[in-house]
Design an enzyme around this catalytic site. Structure first.
Site, PDB file in Angstrom:
ATOM      1  N   LYS A 143       5.438  -5.735  -7.171  1.00 29.00           N
ATOM      2  CA  LYS A 143       6.293  -5.304  -6.058  1.00 29.00           C
ATOM      3  C   LYS A 143       7.396  -6.311  -5.704  1.00 29.00           C
ATOM      4  O   LYS A 143       8.478  -5.925  -5.270  1.00 29.00           O
ATOM      5  CB  LYS A 143       5.438  -5.029  -4.804  1.00 29.00           C
ATOM      6  CG  LYS A 143       4.450  -3.889  -4.953  1.00 29.00           C
ATOM      7  CD  LYS A 143       5.104  -2.566  -4.704  1.00 29.00           C
ATOM      8  CE  LYS A 143       4.176  -1.368  -4.588  1.00 29.00           C
ATOM      9  NZ  LYS A 143       2.954  -1.310  -5.348  1.00 29.00           N
ATOM     10  N   GLU A 192       8.175   0.949   4.587  1.00 34.06           N
ATOM     11  CA  GLU A 192       6.853   1.501   4.874  1.00 34.06           C
ATOM     12  C   GLU A 192       5.910   0.993   3.803  1.00 34.06           C
ATOM     13  O   GLU A 192       6.351   0.535   2.756  1.00 34.06           O
ATOM     14  CB  GLU A 192       6.847   3.014   4.909  1.00 34.06           C
ATOM     15  CG  GLU A 192       7.768   3.788   4.002  1.00 34.06           C
ATOM     16  CD  GLU A 192       7.996   3.321   2.605  1.00 34.06           C
ATOM     17  OE1 GLU A 192       7.015   3.110   1.867  1.00 34.06           O
ATOM     18  OE2 GLU A 192       9.162   3.186   2.218  1.00 34.06           O
ATOM     19  N   SER A 249      -0.287  -4.192 -13.711  1.00 37.44           N
ATOM     20  CA  SER A 249       0.596  -4.217 -12.533  1.00 37.44           C
ATOM     21  C   SER A 249       0.118  -5.095 -11.375  1.00 37.44           C
ATOM     22  O   SER A 249       0.933  -5.540 -10.571  1.00 37.44           O
ATOM     23  CB  SER A 249       0.836  -2.794 -12.034  1.00 37.44           C
ATOM     24  OG  SER A 249      -0.383  -2.161 -11.689  1.00 37.44           O
TER      25      SER A 249
END
Ligand code: PLP
Length: 390
Positions: free
Chosen positions: A84, A106, A373
């Protein structure tokens, strides 16, 4: 292809009040991103703060078990524990250069909220994070971490109090304050230009993979397997290989408990094209076009939509849409732990489970890359409860 469209998918299905903000963002991205100043700062942060390049690890024991070579692209080693941060740093830096003072976003599991809070602090921007009230309860630890970093949490009570409601609320908020505020979207979803911006910032993953696999093997891989919902880690890994037809690309979504209504998050199996959060994409909906709730044990895959680019690539057959069930992901966590001593995030475990349970799709001289990930620390309670009870 029309700008912002991937086949029929994508577009800008937003209120008049948001159009100006989207036009400004597109213009700024096209102008600022290619500059050597931006590239230098972005790459410097990815390297010195984020820890890039992340390694491409040859998983010898796991490979022996499945019968072909498997490499793991170690996004779990990026600061924050998942991919991220690549996108959060990129967009925060862009927002700063655009003169914005504040970031809103969010989050569901909290991974993206945390990455945004980190990137906001680095760039000197205030951060506010919209979160469904149900998710706030479920993700207490990440909520505390975000607060510790100084981010403000905005509880969202509308709808069912989950991610899709938080996204709607953030879009509404953005329409009132876009002059000073950037909406830092966390995946390859939302109205144009967001899907393109996020995929561009995440493509650092695929660019590194290409260089690393050529150094290690002298050739491109035969397959890349990535999990996903919106599609950002998958597209990031796939991008440099989309034109290379010999590289098979697998997108693994959350099958949940079963492929029955309300028990799954497998939008490519259960959904159809429709508009959600400003974009035409593959979404889970009922016969009246109402969004159907998605369900999977992996919070980061629990979104009823698939971003426009991954929707398009699956429709054309370039990417194969796949799914695995919840019981398979826990087994994959165990196998990865026993073979390589690594505990993956439950999202990542989808890609691992697919390779484990579909061995016959790969042959013994093939090289398969799993886009690893994220790490499983955030899921450890859930994992321990599954195996050992509470
Ligand atoms: C958020 C998340 C995902 C899913 O998001 P995409 O945008 O579809 O990649 C996958 N894995 C991890 C570890 C995540 O945190």
């Amino acid at each position: 292809m029309e700008k912002g469209r991937f086949g029929k998918y994508g577009g800008q299905y937003v209120s008049e009040t948001l159009m100006q903000a989207l036009i400004e963002l597109e213009e700024a991205f096209e102008r600022i991103y290619p500059t050597s100043e931006f590239q230098g700062e972005f790459k410097g942060l990815l390297r010195d703060y984020g820890g890039r390049p992340t390694p491409l690890y040859y998983a010898r024991n796991f490979s022996k078990l499945v019968g072909f070579k498997v490499y793991l692209k170690r996004e779990d080693l990026l600061c924050g524990g998942s991919h991220k941060l690549n996108n959060a740093l990129g967009q925060a830096l862009l927002a700063k250069k655009m003169g914005k003072k504040r970031l809103i976003t969010e989050t569901a599991a909290g991974q993206h909220g945390l990455a945004t809070a980190m990137a906001g602090n680095i760039c000197g921007l205030k951060t506010e994070i919209f979160m469904g009230v149900k998710d706030i309860q479920r993700q207490a630890t990440n909520v505390k971490k975000m607060k510790l970093l100084g981010a403000k949490i905005k509880p969202v009570k509308t709808g069912t109090g989950v991610l899709k409601d938080a996204v709607s609320e953030t879009l509404r908020e953005w329409a009132t304050c876009s002059r000073t505020t950037h909406y830092l979207i966390g995946s390859t979803v939302g109205p144009h230009p967001f899907p393109t911006i996020v995929a561009t910032f995440q493509s650092v993953i695929g660019n590194e993979i290409r260089q690393q696999i050529i150094e290690k093997e002298g050739r491109l891989p035969d397959a890349i397997v990535a999990c996903g919902s919106g599609g950002s880690n998958a597209l990031g890994a796939f991008k440099p290989f989309i034109e290379k037809e010999d590289v098979k690309l697998y997108f693994v979504e959350g099958g949940g408990e079963s492929l029955e209504a309300d028990n799954s998050a497998a939008a490519f199996q259960l959904g159809k094209p429709g508009v959600l959060h400003g974009s035409l994409m593959q979404i889970m909906q009922d016969e009246h076009g109402q969004i159907r709730p998605s369900r999977t044990r992996a919070a980061g895959l629990n979104y009823p939509g698939r971003g426009p680019e991954i929707s398009y690539l699956c429709e054309t057959g370039r990417v194969k849409p796949c799914y695995v069930f919840d019981h398979e992901i826990f087994e994959a966590v165990k196998v990865m732990g026993r073979t390589e001593g690594l505990i993956p995030a439950l999202e990542t475990a989808h890609a691992i489970a697919y390779v484990l349970n579909h061995k016959e799709e790969f042959s013994k001289d093939e090289i398969v890359i799993i886009n690893y990930s994220g790490r499983g620390d955030k899921d450890i309670e859930t994992i321990l409860r599954y195996f050992y009870g509470s």
